[in-house]
Motif scaffolding. Structure first.
Motif, PDB file in Angstrom:
ATOM      1  N   HIS A 271      -8.992  -0.456  -6.634  1.00 50.57           N
ATOM      2  CA  HIS A 271      -7.477   0.158  -6.421  1.00 50.57           C
ATOM      3  C   HIS A 271      -6.663  -1.129  -5.938  1.00 50.57           C
ATOM      4  O   HIS A 271      -7.055  -1.621  -5.059  1.00 50.57           O
ATOM      5  N   LYS A 272      -5.316  -1.236  -6.646  1.00 47.33           N
ATOM      6  CA  LYS A 272      -4.689  -2.307  -6.090  1.00 47.33           C
ATOM      7  C   LYS A 272      -4.087  -2.053  -4.705  1.00 47.33           C
ATOM      8  O   LYS A 272      -3.959  -3.109  -3.989  1.00 47.33           O
ATOM      9  N   GLU A 273      -3.308  -0.803  -4.503  1.00 44.32           N
ATOM     10  CA  GLU A 273      -2.411  -0.755  -3.621  1.00 44.32           C
ATOM     11  C   GLU A 273      -3.494  -0.353  -2.212  1.00 44.32           C
ATOM     12  O   GLU A 273      -3.975   0.388  -2.230  1.00 44.32           O
ATOM     13  N   LYS A 274      -2.730  -0.744  -1.102  1.00 42.17           N
ATOM     14  CA  LYS A 274      -2.959   0.119   0.099  1.00 42.17           C
ATOM     15  C   LYS A 274      -2.558   1.476   0.132  1.00 42.17           C
ATOM     16  O   LYS A 274      -1.745   1.782  -0.573  1.00 42.17           O
ATOM     17  N   MET A 275      -3.594   2.018   0.571  1.00 48.85           N
ATOM     18  CA  MET A 275      -3.329   3.692   0.544  1.00 48.85           C
ATOM     19  C   MET A 275      -2.323   4.112   1.586  1.00 48.85           C
ATOM     20  O   MET A 275      -2.333   3.783   2.581  1.00 48.85           O
ATOM     21  N   THR A 276      -1.609   5.091   1.279  1.00 48.99           N
ATOM     22  CA  THR A 276      -0.735   5.539   2.176  1.00 48.99           C
ATOM     23  C   THR A 276      -1.328   6.667   3.026  1.00 48.99           C
ATOM     24  O   THR A 276      -2.633   7.213   2.800  1.00 48.99           O
TER      25      THR A 276
ATOM     26  N   GLU B   8      -8.853  -0.747   4.061  1.00 48.37           N
ATOM     27  CA  GLU B   8      -8.453  -2.166   4.006  1.00 48.37           C
ATOM     28  C   GLU B   8      -8.471  -2.751   2.741  1.00 48.37           C
ATOM     29  O   GLU B   8      -9.483  -2.267   1.854  1.00 48.37           O
ATOM     30  N   SER B   9      -8.240  -4.255   2.602  1.00 50.09           N
ATOM     31  CA  SER B   9      -8.586  -4.651   1.526  1.00 50.09           C
ATOM     32  C   SER B   9      -9.875  -5.384   1.514  1.00 50.09           C
ATOM     33  O   SER B   9     -10.210  -5.891   2.631  1.00 50.09           O
ATOM     34  N   SER B  10     -10.558  -5.142   0.506  1.00 50.04           N
ATOM     35  CA  SER B  10     -12.013  -5.967   0.445  1.00 50.04           C
ATOM     36  C   SER B  10     -12.114  -7.124  -0.208  1.00 50.04           C
ATOM     37  O   SER B  10     -12.609  -8.290   0.308  1.00 50.04           O
ATOM     38  N   SER B  11     -11.596  -7.486  -1.421  1.00 56.93           N
ATOM     39  CA  SER B  11     -11.244  -8.491  -2.361  1.00 56.93           C
ATOM     40  C   SER B  11      -9.948  -8.172  -3.255  1.00 56.93           C
ATOM     41  O   SER B  11      -9.748  -6.915  -3.177  1.00 56.93           O
ATOM     42  N   SER B  12      -9.804  -9.059  -4.120  1.00 57.23           N
ATOM     43  CA  SER B  12      -8.520  -8.742  -4.799  1.00 57.23           C
ATOM     44  C   SER B  12      -8.803  -7.912  -5.613  1.00 57.23           C
ATOM     45  O   SER B  12      -9.741  -7.817  -6.631  1.00 57.23           O
ATOM     46  N   GLY B  13      -7.899  -6.577  -5.729  1.00 57.58           N
ATOM     47  CA  GLY B  13      -8.043  -5.472  -6.657  1.00 57.58           C
ATOM     48  C   GLY B  13      -9.149  -4.536  -5.929  1.00 57.58           C
ATOM     49  O   GLY B  13      -9.265  -3.339  -6.847  1.00 57.58           O
ATOM     50  N   VAL B  14      -9.581  -4.544  -4.993  1.00 55.13           N
ATOM     51  CA  VAL B  14     -10.814  -3.956  -4.333  1.00 55.13           C
ATOM     52  C   VAL B  14     -10.429  -3.417  -3.010  1.00 55.13           C
ATOM     53  O   VAL B  14     -10.043  -4.287  -2.090  1.00 55.13           O
ATOM     54  N   ARG B  15     -10.263  -1.908  -2.526  1.00 50.61           N
ATOM     55  CA  ARG B  15     -10.170  -1.610  -1.512  1.00 50.61           C
ATOM     56  C   ARG B  15     -11.288  -1.005  -0.520  1.00 50.61           C
ATOM     57  O   ARG B  15     -12.266  -0.791  -1.453  1.00 50.61           O
ATOM     58  N   ARG B  16     -11.388  -1.159   0.670  1.00 53.07           N
ATOM     59  CA  ARG B  16     -12.276  -0.676   1.265  1.00 53.07           C
ATOM     60  C   ARG B  16     -12.120   0.382   2.099  1.00 53.07           C
ATOM     61  O   ARG B  16     -11.430   0.400   3.249  1.00 53.07           O
ATOM     62  N   ILE B  17     -13.237   1.551   2.276  1.00 60.51           N
ATOM     63  CA  ILE B  17     -12.902   2.609   3.075  1.00 60.51           C
ATOM     64  C   ILE B  17     -13.997   2.656   4.208  1.00 60.51           C
ATOM     65  O   ILE B  17     -15.150   2.469   3.620  1.00 60.51           O
ATOM     66  N   LYS B  18     -13.951   2.665   5.405  1.00 63.88           N
ATOM     67  CA  LYS B  18     -14.796   2.821   6.296  1.00 63.88           C
ATOM     68  C   LYS B  18     -14.707   4.395   6.850  1.00 63.88           C
ATOM     69  O   LYS B  18     -13.657   4.706   7.238  1.00 63.88           O
ATOM     70  N   ALA B  19     -15.847   5.219   6.877  1.00 61.59           N
ATOM     71  CA  ALA B  19     -15.739   6.610   7.243  1.00 61.59           C
ATOM     72  C   ALA B  19     -16.852   7.044   8.048  1.00 61.59           C
ATOM     73  O   ALA B  19     -18.141   6.430   7.853  1.00 61.59           O
TER      74      ALA B  19
END
Ligand code: SER
Length: 593
Positions: A489-494, A579-590
């Motif tokens: 996913h490209k954008e930061k999540m709102t 947060e961003s993990s790498s280009s075009g990849v987001r990371r969620i910690k839950a």
């Protein structure tokens, strides 16, 4: 014999003996907090060894991509590798010692198969200790096959015990097979495991215990066989080579390095070692980046291992005098060419790999330049202290060998023992830090990790509902304490999107949805709209986990499991960070609270 023939022969043999051939799993383990990479064929099969039903049956065989970084310092000799392929056959509660050993013997010695000289084979077995008895059964079977008593060594756990892969989990006694690679005329009539001319070629592990967190070995209800034969090594044996790097699995890579450096392999020890390290490390790096769950160079976890492999290779290239800009991609192209038939992901992802290598080489070059500037500042010192050398290494990624080289040119000395002290201090610190990651171990943490595993499926489904169908999983890492999930996913999540995702997951938990598993072919899974990695190759069956009620499934994923039976027990799902993990990849910690 070529690697292709040998790999195929192995799979054909076990197919003839009733095994289903499965394809190699990813190098990046699924939901296993205890290791960074798949280290052996048994790794992806742990849930099945623990008793879960495998969709294709109880007798399996495969060639598994594996990475072991524990041997990294030994890479450079003739037989150690970070990347290797492991040929393995598996009994999941089907056959046990007798059949396993007899099949190994037949494959190695029958004129229809490898036709190795029986006289040059020896074995070792577990001698017994307070945890488990002497493996008399294995001993008797080898005797019955005609192996003389003197060629059956009885060795302790250190030698003849395998597993668990993490701190806890399935394990058991093993029997190892050795081949005499010295002069056949001088084959000894007894086996001595100190003599390096006896080369280990195969390991049959009898997984009959589960090691628990308190150190106890409890018998496994289901008795399993796990065998492992390193393809690189057995290929060298089949071709009478005393060096794995002479086989077709490395030959083209070595040629290219000779080309690039203008030096010859096998002439002097230093050059030979450098060439081996380069081709080994770059091959491993290419497989890691090209994996369908690929990793990119970074400063943490897998990305850091990958970065070290690439930079170490570049450094040895420098030592060989390779001056060409961005040369590592030349090696990558050959790796992809040589392996693409067996591992199609290499062909699919080669452009990505080339770009990553170019970037990493450029970054490392910059680091080295900065380090050089820092080094200049020390030009008036007679001795570079260990602390200074360590700072160069730590802050500028400046390898000690380069500091030493430069110091030598300037007639300066380097305090190496002090450097090593500093390094040790630092490593101890980072080891303590990473030990946290392995806390609990696989089997023990299982209850908590299983919950997180199911939560990961809910999270992916929720993300796709909120953000769109472009969201696919790019990786996950689960411990008993939290879930980390990477997705495209490209954008930061709102904040609103995060809230929606959380709500959807918590709603699914509140509804106490059933989790069921169905076995089907890949095509059927695709038709059903299941997500997951479609990397199985032999038309094999896969498990699809369904969360929800018939026709109203909340989530459908191809997955090895295990999972909880109902979502109700998961607790409250909370996103801690996005947060961003790498280009075009987001990371969620839950977490589940
Ligand atoms: N797990 C054992 C090994 O890695 C046998 O496959 O040697």
């Amino acid at each position: 014999m070529t690697s292709k023939e040998l790999r195929q022969k192995y799979l054909d043999f076990f197919k003839e003996h009733g095994h289903a051939i499965i394809s190699s799993a990813s190098l990046i383990p699924d939901n296993d907090p205890t290791v960074l990479f798949t280290t052996a064929g048994m790794h992806p099969l742990v849930p099945y060894i623990m008793g879960q039903k495998h969709p294709v049956g109880r007798k399996l065989a495969d060639a598994q991509k594996s990475i072991r970084t524990s041997d990294i310092d030994e890479v450079g000799d003739a037989t150690h590798h970070t990347f290797f392929e492991m040929l393995g056959n598996w009994s999941l509660g089907d056959y046990f010692k007798e059949e396993a050993i007899k099949m190994s013997w037949e494959f190695l010695t029958s004129p229809d198969w490898l036709n190795l000289d029986k006289n040059r084979l020896a074995v070792s077995i577990f001698k017994g200790d307070e945890d488990a008895p002497f493996d008399k059964e294995a001993y008797d079977i080898w005797l019955s096959l005609g192996i003389p008593e003197k060629k059956i060594a009885r060795l302790p756990k250190k030698n003849n015990w395998w597993g668990p892969a993490g701190l806890t989990g399935p394990c058991g006694p093993d029997t190892e097979m050795f081949y005499w690679v010295g002069d056949p005329e001088k084959t000894p009539n007894s086996f001595n495991d100190d003599n390096p001319l006896w080369v280990e070629i195969w390991n049959d592990v009898f997984m009959q215990y589960n090691k628990k967190a308190d150190g106890a070995y409890e018998p496994l209800e289901q008795k399993n066989v796990d065998t492992g034969m390193g393809l690189e090594r057995i290929l060298a044996v089949m071709n009478d080579f005393d060096d794995n790097y002479k086989t077709d699995l490395f030959k083209n890579l070595i040629f290219r390095i000779e080309d690039l450096s203008g030096k010859k392999y096998g002439v002097d020890a230093e050059t030979t070692k450098a060439m081996r390290v380069i081709v080994d490390h770059l091959k491993a790096a290419v497989f890691i980046m090209a994996d369908d769950k690929g990793v990119t160079p970074s400063n943490t976890d897998r990305g850091y291992v990958l970065r070290r492999l690439i930079r170490r290779a570049i450094r040895y290239g420098r030592q060989l005098g390779i001056t060409e800009e961005s040369w590592t991609k030349e090696i990558a192209k050959i790796v992809a060419h040589d392996y693409q038939e067996i591992y199609p992901e290499l062909k699919k992802n080669i452009n990505l790999v080339i770009n990553l290598l170019k970037e990493e080489e450029a970054k490392f070059k910059k680091t080295l330049e900065q380090g050089l500037k820092e080094f200049e500042k020390l030009s008036n010192e007679k001795i570079i202290t260990g602390k200074q050398a360590f700072d160069l290494y730590q802050t500028y990624g400046f390898p000690l060998e380069i500091t030493e080289e430069l110091a030598l040119e300037k007639k300066q000395a380097v305090d190496k023992p002090e450097f090593e002290n500093e390094l040790k201090k630092h490593q101890d610190l980072s080891r303590t830090a990473s030990a946290g990651m392995f806390k609990g171990g696989l089997a023990d943490a299982s209850e908590a990790t299983v919950k997180y595993h199911t939560a990961a499926h809910l999270l992916l489904a929720a993300l796709r509902k909120v953000l769109g169908g472009h969201v696919i999983q790019k990786g996950s890492n689960i411990t008993a304490e939290r879930l980390r999930f990477d997705f495209a996913h490209k954008e930061k999540m709102t904040d609103e999107e995060k809230q929606k995702v959380e709500n959807l997951v918590n709603q699914a938990i509140k509804e106490n949805l059933p989790v069921t598993c169905e076995e089907m072919t890949l095509d059927q899974a695709r038709e059903k709209g299941a997500h997951g990695i479609f990397d199985a190759k032999y038309g094999e069956k896969v498990s699809v986990y369904l969360i929800g009620r018939e026709k109203l499934y909340f989530s459908k994923e191809i997955c090895g499991g295990p999972h909880v039976e109902n979502t109700g027990i998961l607790g409250k799902f909370k996103i801690k960070k996005e947060e961003s993990s790498s280009s075009g990849v987001r990371r969620i910690k839950a977490v589940l609270e």
